[in-house]
Design an enzyme around this catalytic site. Structure first.
Site, PDB file in Angstrom:
ATOM      1  N   HIS A  75       0.250   6.217   7.679  1.00 29.71           N
ATOM      2  CA  HIS A  75      -1.350   5.041   7.431  1.00 29.71           C
ATOM      3  C   HIS A  75      -1.353   3.853   8.396  1.00 29.71           C
ATOM      4  O   HIS A  75      -0.116   3.047   8.638  1.00 29.71           O
ATOM      5  CB  HIS A  75      -1.499   4.336   5.517  1.00 29.71           C
ATOM      6  N   GLU A 117       0.574  -0.743  -0.251  1.00 30.15           N
ATOM      7  CA  GLU A 117       0.070  -0.137  -0.235  1.00 30.15           C
ATOM      8  C   GLU A 117       1.103   1.053   0.167  1.00 30.15           C
ATOM      9  O   GLU A 117       0.569   2.334   0.590  1.00 30.15           O
ATOM     10  CB  GLU A 117      -0.968   0.115   1.207  1.00 30.15           C
TER      11      GLU A 117
HETATM   12 MN    MN Z   1      -3.736  -1.088   5.007  1.00 27.24          MN
END
Ligand code: MN
Length: 266
Positions: A126, A107
């Protein structure tokens, strides 16, 4: 004529040399500050784990001090385990600057696409902290600031609905630049975006600030869920949001959380 040309040549050599020498300290300082950034990025990983903002998953990055079109992020490791040797440099396409066989965070595109669209953003977290995810799944509710450390959220955090981009059968992961760009669009000019059923992306101008924001985004979400159960909630007013948006003493929190995190790692 010949002499003149030679003089011009010498003049150019001297000017280039002087310019090079004059910028040398700046370049050295920039390289040095990248080394300092790596050390702080390792600390940020450990604090975020110790403060329960990330667990085995989630990540934190910082924009390069020498190349604004690059950012620093760990290889694919649990944040609590990250060391300086794990930090890699990425382009805004989220490709490693130096080819590597190491596994990378799938990600990482969240980071690259936000740095691309938001030149003011210098650091990003994140994560999937639990109260933020719980609130993200409550219909007709949004993360809204109710405490004085959370004014950075703005009136309400934008909500990224991946079904609008990837349909209703995705794994909710941000696995490529297209999905990363969609998260960045949803973030817009806000400080953070909540990702429905997944987590959040939180931005800041320094690692100390983004860590502080990530800790208090989770605290505010937990308090908001508690308050919503108890009765109608009074959120911060627009004036209070403005007055608290760029609040407090991040340095004190950073030093305290760093000492705690490193003591518990031993
Ligand atoms: Mn994630």
């Amino acid at each position: 004529m010949r002499m003149r040309r030679r003089h011009v040549f010498h003049f150019v050599v001297v000017v280039v040399g002087v310019l090079f020498a004059a910028t040398a300290p700046a370049r050295a300082a920039a390289a040095q500050s990248n080394a300092a950034l790596v050390a702080d990025l390792v600390t940020a990983n450990h604090i975020l784990f110790d403060q329960n903002v990330v667990d085995a998953f989630g990540h934190v990055s910082v924009r390069s001090a020498t190349r604004p079109d690059h950012y620093l992020l760990s290889r694919n490791r649990a944040p609590g385990d990250v060391t300086a040797a794990d930090i890699l440099e990425f382009t805004l396409d989220s490709q490693p600057v130096t080819a590597t066989n190491l596994p990378l965070y799938s990600e990482r595109f969240i980071h690259g696409e936000i740095y691309r669209t938001r030149p003011d953003v210098m650091a990003i977290v994140h994560g999937h902290s639990y109260s933020v995810v719980a609130l993200s799944a409550v219909q007709n509710a949004r993360l809204r600031p109710l405490m004085h450390f959370a004014g950075f959220i703005g009136e309400a955090a934008p909500l990224f609905e991946i079904r609008n981009v990837a349909g209703d059968a995705s794994d909710l992961m941000i696995r490529d630049g297209k999905l990363g760009a969609a998260v960045a669009r949803s973030l817009g000019q806000s400080a953070m975006v909540v990702m429905r059923g997944h987590g959040s992306a939180i931005t800041g101008t320094t690692l100390a600030q983004v860590v502080h924001r990530a800790v208090y985004a989770e605290v505010n979400a937990r308090l908001q869920l508690d308050a919503m159960r108890a009765g109608p909630v009074t959120y911060l007013s627009p004036g209070e949001i403005r007055a608290t948006a760029s609040a407090p003493n991040y340095g004190r929190a950073w030093d305290f959380w760093k000492a705690q995190a490193e003591a518990r790692r031993r």
